[in-house]
Write a protein that holds these residues in place. Structure first.
Motif, PDB file in Angstrom:
ATOM      1  N   VAL A   1       0.836  -1.210   0.000  1.00 39.77           N
ATOM      2  CA  VAL A   1       0.000   0.000   0.000  1.00 39.77           C
ATOM      3  C   VAL A   1       0.868   1.257   0.000  1.00 39.77           C
ATOM      4  CG1 VAL A   1      -1.754   1.267   1.319  1.00 39.77           C
ATOM      5  CG2 VAL A   1      -1.892  -1.210   1.117  1.00 39.77           C
ATOM      6  N   ASN A   2       2.088   1.158   0.526  1.00 43.68           N
ATOM      7  CA  ASN A   2       3.013   2.299   0.509  1.00 43.68           C
ATOM      8  C   ASN A   2       3.250   2.819  -0.900  1.00 43.68           C
ATOM      9  OD1 ASN A   2       3.690   2.357   3.289  1.00 43.68           O
ATOM     10  ND2 ASN A   2       5.046   0.614   2.977  1.00 43.68           N
ATOM     11  N   TRP A   3       3.181   1.955  -1.884  1.00 45.18           N
ATOM     12  CA  TRP A   3       3.573   2.291  -3.240  1.00 45.18           C
ATOM     13  C   TRP A   3       2.382   2.505  -4.159  1.00 45.18           C
ATOM     14  CZ3 TRP A   3       7.957   3.470  -1.639  1.00 45.18           C
ATOM     15  CH2 TRP A   3       8.596   2.713  -0.680  1.00 45.18           C
ATOM     16  N   TRP A   4       1.193   2.594  -3.600  1.00 46.48           N
ATOM     17  CA  TRP A   4      -0.011   2.848  -4.386  1.00 46.48           C
ATOM     18  C   TRP A   4       0.022   4.265  -4.923  1.00 46.48           C
ATOM     19  CZ3 TRP A   4      -3.809   6.543  -3.720  1.00 46.48           C
ATOM     20  CH2 TRP A   4      -4.926   6.411  -4.544  1.00 46.48           C
ATOM     21  N   ALA A   5      -0.454   4.436  -6.133  1.00 49.63           N
ATOM     22  CA  ALA A   5      -0.586   5.770  -6.737  1.00 49.63           C
ATOM     23  C   ALA A   5      -1.977   5.859  -7.354  1.00 49.63           C
ATOM     24  CB  ALA A   5       0.482   5.986  -7.805  1.00 49.63           C
ATOM     25  N   PRO A   6      -2.584   7.047  -7.376  1.00 53.21           N
ATOM     26  CA  PRO A   6      -3.882   7.195  -8.034  1.00 53.21           C
ATOM     27  C   PRO A   6      -3.783   6.773  -9.503  1.00 53.21           C
ATOM     28  CG  PRO A   6      -3.277   9.200  -6.847  1.00 53.21           C
ATOM     29  CD  PRO A   6      -2.093   8.288  -6.813  1.00 53.21           C
ATOM     30  N   GLY A   7      -4.884   6.263 -10.046  1.00 56.43           N
ATOM     31  CA  GLY A   7      -4.915   5.743 -11.408  1.00 56.43           C
ATOM     32  C   GLY A   7      -4.285   6.636 -12.457  1.00 56.43           C
ATOM     33  N   PRO A   8      -4.711   7.906 -12.566  1.00 53.75           N
ATOM     34  CA  PRO A   8      -4.119   8.774 -13.595  1.00 53.75           C
ATOM     35  C   PRO A   8      -2.601   8.954 -13.423  1.00 53.75           C
ATOM     36  CG  PRO A   8      -6.117   9.768 -12.735  1.00 53.75           C
ATOM     37  CD  PRO A   8      -5.828   8.577 -11.884  1.00 53.75           C
ATOM     38  N   LEU A   9      -2.162   9.063 -12.201  1.00 50.25           N
ATOM     39  CA  LEU A   9      -0.737   9.244 -11.955  1.00 50.25           C
ATOM     40  C   LEU A   9       0.037   7.965 -12.278  1.00 50.25           C
ATOM     41  CD1 LEU A   9       1.373  11.236 -10.931  1.00 50.25           C
ATOM     42  CD2 LEU A   9       0.947  10.394  -8.618  1.00 50.25           C
ATOM     43  N   ALA A  10      -0.509   6.814 -11.919  1.00 51.59           N
ATOM     44  CA  ALA A  10       0.148   5.533 -12.235  1.00 51.59           C
ATOM     45  C   ALA A  10       0.237   5.339 -13.755  1.00 51.59           C
ATOM     46  CB  ALA A  10      -0.610   4.382 -11.587  1.00 51.59           C
ATOM     47  N   ARG A  11      -0.827   5.707 -14.490  1.00 50.96           N
ATOM     48  CA  ARG A  11      -0.782   5.585 -15.952  1.00 50.96           C
ATOM     49  C   ARG A  11       0.250   6.537 -16.541  1.00 50.96           C
ATOM     50  NH1 ARG A  11      -6.218   4.963 -14.962  1.00 50.96           N
ATOM     51  NH2 ARG A  11      -6.701   7.137 -15.350  1.00 50.96           N
ATOM     52  N   LEU A  12       0.347   7.743 -16.022  1.00 54.91           N
ATOM     53  CA  LEU A  12       1.346   8.709 -16.482  1.00 54.91           C
ATOM     54  C   LEU A  12       2.750   8.166 -16.250  1.00 54.91           C
ATOM     55  CD1 LEU A  12       1.814  11.731 -17.470  1.00 54.91           C
ATOM     56  CD2 LEU A  12       2.223  12.191 -15.056  1.00 54.91           C
ATOM     57  N   TYR A  13       2.998   7.638 -15.071  1.00 53.61           N
ATOM     58  CA  TYR A  13       4.303   7.054 -14.767  1.00 53.61           C
ATOM     59  C   TYR A  13       4.598   5.899 -15.710  1.00 53.61           C
ATOM     60  CZ  TYR A  13       4.972   9.567 -10.337  1.00 53.61           C
ATOM     61  OH  TYR A  13       5.173  10.512  -9.392  1.00 53.61           O
TER      62      TYR A  13
END
Length: 165
Positions: free
Chosen positions: A129-141
């Protein structure tokens, strides 16, 4: 701060007269200053934890290595701040003395209890859970390959002589 400056405990040692009240601006001033100082410790710790997580993919290893690599930095920085800001406690002005004592105590608590115990314990318990990112940000990354650290280049294959014959 209330115990020392409002109630008068340690007033003889620190050389002031308790007035029975604390200036309303004091907690706000200390909170702002302490927030800035504590962010330094957090950046030191979490950047090292993230670097290790990028290398190993293991949350447990990353937290342990991050705390190990930053422990001395955080302790040294906290001691430096405690000495410098604690020197304000020798002032003849009670307001300045309050800043020195209050911030020295708060930095000690932040560097020892919060950064050395609570943050690593919570990161260990939270796991992925420490490394979770919101969907749009994870897709951008993912789209642009943004990472906290640059992956190591693949090792080069040794050159082989051409077969004779």
């Amino acid at each position: 701060i209330v115990l020392i400056f409002q109630e008068g405990h340690l007033s003889g040692l620190l050389g002031f007269t308790a007035l029975g009240a604390i200036a309303p601006a004091m907690p706000i001033l200390m909170l702002v200053l302490l927030f800035g100082i504590s962010m330094d410790y957090e950046v030191f710790l979490l950047s090292r934890v993230r670097e290790e997580y990028d290398l190993t993919g293991s949350n447990v290893t990353a937290v342990a290595a991050g705390v190990q690599r930053t422990g001395s930095i955080i302790t040294s920085a906290a001691l430096l701040f405690i000495i410098v800001i604690g020197a304000f406690a020798t002032s003849g002005i009670t307001f300045i003395k309050m800043v020195g004592v209050g911030m020295a105590i708060a930095i000690l608590v932040d560097a020892t209890i919060v950064r050395a115990l609570l943050v690593p314990a919570m990161m260990r318990l939270m796991g992925r859970v420490n490394w979770w990112a919101p969907g749009p940000l994870a897709r951008l990354y993912g789209r642009y390959g943004i990472r906290e650290s640059v992956p190591a280049p693949p090792p080069e294959e040794p050159s082989r002589p051409a077969p004779v014959g």
